[in-house]
Design an enzyme around this catalytic site. Structure first.
Site, PDB file in Angstrom:
ATOM      1  CE1 TYR A  42       0.685 -63.624  82.060  1.00 19.27           C
ATOM      2  CE2 TYR A  42      -0.042 -65.891  81.800  1.00 19.27           C
ATOM      3  CZ  TYR A  42      -0.028 -64.576  81.359  1.00 19.27           C
ATOM      4  OH  TYR A  42      -0.722 -64.221  80.237  1.00 19.27           O
ATOM      5  CG  ASP A  46      -4.380 -68.230  88.736  1.00 24.69           C
ATOM      6  OD1 ASP A  46      -4.906 -69.211  88.183  1.00 24.69           O
ATOM      7  OD2 ASP A  46      -3.664 -67.407  88.136  1.00 24.69           O
ATOM      8  CE  LYS A 106      -2.804 -72.346  81.642  1.00 20.93           C
ATOM      9  NZ  LYS A 106      -2.717 -71.454  80.484  1.00 20.93           N
TER      10      LYS A 106
END
Ligand SMILES: Cc1ncc(COP(=O)(O)O)c(C=O)c1O
Length: 459
Positions: free
Chosen positions: A168, A270, A298
């Site tokens: 994801y 990522d 994050k």
């Protein structure tokens, strides 16, 4: 001893089902207010939540507040937080230095849509951690990986993106493909289908993505050969973190970089989840392979919405020369930059990662439990991140997950929740992010609960 070398017990699934029913009942009894709030919330918030993944059976956990390593739900149950907002709060909740930085900035104005001086300090720190010189900011991981994809296409003039099956990268159309494909839809391992994760993707989105299995560099090489001159770049989570914690085989990332470059494509990490959690310099430092582009988010903003896309001179060439407009009203927002600056320069310093390793050491007590109870489970950790895979062999690529019975991790999640440990739910895995403010006792609580869980499912 690895699971491969020891005998393991068969788990009685009837017993697991009975325990799930008991634990659900126990949880509901503690969540009287939460259950009634969910019904009220449904009137205006679909499912009673603000993001579909905030709802997990039997019901969402509505949080009231957090302090340090602990959170309290709206029924005032206290938990040690191993969820940490999907790893954002590796510095702990309401860290005094972050609170002070945010309070100071609020007084000075929180938004101008113009740069403030903190942005450069944050970019310098990111450059030091990764060795990549150029940075731009955004507000989420989705924006950061969207930028990565657009940059790769713009730089090469090619249409396709190579990604890993079962990863994801955020909720934009370009990568919401083959995120959690089912056995029925995924197609053959050698040529996985491109499966849209949601309705509503722009026509052609799925066809613009080529998927390959994790930990298989030959598959990536084959994909480049089969789509000769069409692949703009590859985006990869250097550690898969959305199906437990799946570590790369030695040499795998080096080889992928070589393959991308040999084919005139860019190589992007990522690091939305791995950034600032698996080490001071994220996975770039942990595995010693420097990609052309890195997406962070994050933990960067210490709880404020934040994302960043960074890269080498070649990776960021189109942004540097203005050929690609990387934009956003809230990019480099002063409040976010103030929090990120203190977070990177005063909180998530190199010492913080020593503490994370100590906590990790305690959590490895779960491995002793696995051995003593002959559990068909294995454990993988790196710094603040860890997971337990309910499978004899550790997960090595996405398709391995299909062999796991969802009911065991679901019971493990309920078990911990009912005994004061909050961790992120996941249908087939148990995973966590620790925080630098956890005490030894906080970490020990996880291990103790894991032991009573092992007793309950094997007696
Ligand atoms: C690996 C990875 N990349 C990107 C994203 C998207 O980040 P965000 O939810 O901030 O848009 C996520 C979110 O969980 C993620 O796990």
């Amino acid at each position: 001893m690895s699971t491969a070398e020891r005998a393991t017990v068969d788990i009685d699934m009837d017993r697991v089902e009975r325990l799930i029913a008991e634990e659900t009942e126990a949880l509901n009894a503690k969540h009287v207010r939460s259950l009634s709030y969910r019904e009220e919330a449904k009137a205006h918030l679909p499912g009673g939540v603000s993001s579909s993944w905030q709802s997990w059976p039997p019901h969402p956990i509505y949080v009231d507040r957090g302090k340090g390593p602990h959170v309290w739900d709206i029924d005032q149950n206290e938990y040690v937080d191993f969820h940490n907002g999907y790893g954002v709060m590796v510095m702990g909740h309401a860290h005094p230095k972050i609170v002070e930085a945010v309070q100071r900035r609020v007084e000075l104005g929180t938004h101008f849509a113009q740069p403030t001086e903190d942005a450069l300090i944050v970019a310098e720190n990111l450059a030091e951690r990764t060795g990549l010189p150029y940075w731009r900011f955004g507000n989420s991981g989705t924006e950061a990986t969207l930028d990565a994809v657009r940059i790769m296409r713009a730089t090469t003039g090619r249409p396709l993106i190579l990604k890993i099956e079962g990863t994801y990268h955020g909720h934009h159309d370009a990568l919401m493909v083959s995120v959690f494909p089912s056995k029925e839809t995924a197609g053959p391992r050698e040529h996985p289908n491109s499966v849209p994760q949601t309705a509503g993707l722009i026509p052609g989105a799925a066809e613009s993505v080529v998927n390959v299995p994790f930990n298989d560099a030959d598959a990536a090489e084959r994909a480049f050969a089969e789509h000769d001159g069409q692949i703009a770049g590859m985006i990869i989570e250097p550690i898969m973190t959305n199906c437990g914690v799946v570590l790369p085989d030695p040499g795998y990332l080096d080889r992928l970089k070589e393959i991308c470059h040999a084919n005139g494509a860019l190589f992007a990490y990522d690091e939305v989840k791995t950034g600032f959690t698996v080490g001071w310099g994220g996975a770039v430092e942990a595995f010693g392979v420097q990609p052309d582009l890195v997406a962070f988010a994050k933990a960067l903003g210490a709880g404020l919405p934040c994302g960043a896309i960074g890269g080498s001179a070649e990776g960021m060439r189109m942004v540097l020369d203005g050929g690609l407009e990387q934009v956003g009203t809230f990019n480099g927002n002063p409040l976010t930059m103030a929090a990120a600056k203190v977070n990177l320069t005063e909180v998530l310093t190199k010492d913080a990662y020593v503490r994370l390793d100590e906590i990790n050491e305690i959590l490895h007590g779960c491995e002793d439990v696995m051995e003593r109870y002959d559990l068909p489970a294995s454990m993988k950790t790196l710094s603040a991140k860890g997971s337990i895979d309910w499978r004899r062999e550790p997960i090595h690529e996405y398709r391995d997950l299909w062999e796991i019975d969802d009911r065991i991790p679901q019971l493990a999640w309920l078990w911990q929740l009912n005994r004061g440990v909050f961790k992120s739910p996941g249908s087939k895995w148990e995973s966590w992010t620790t925080s630098i403010v956890m005490s030894d006792e906080d970490a020990q609580r996880y291990v103790e609960n894991f032991e009573t869980f092992a007793q309950a499912i094997t007696e």
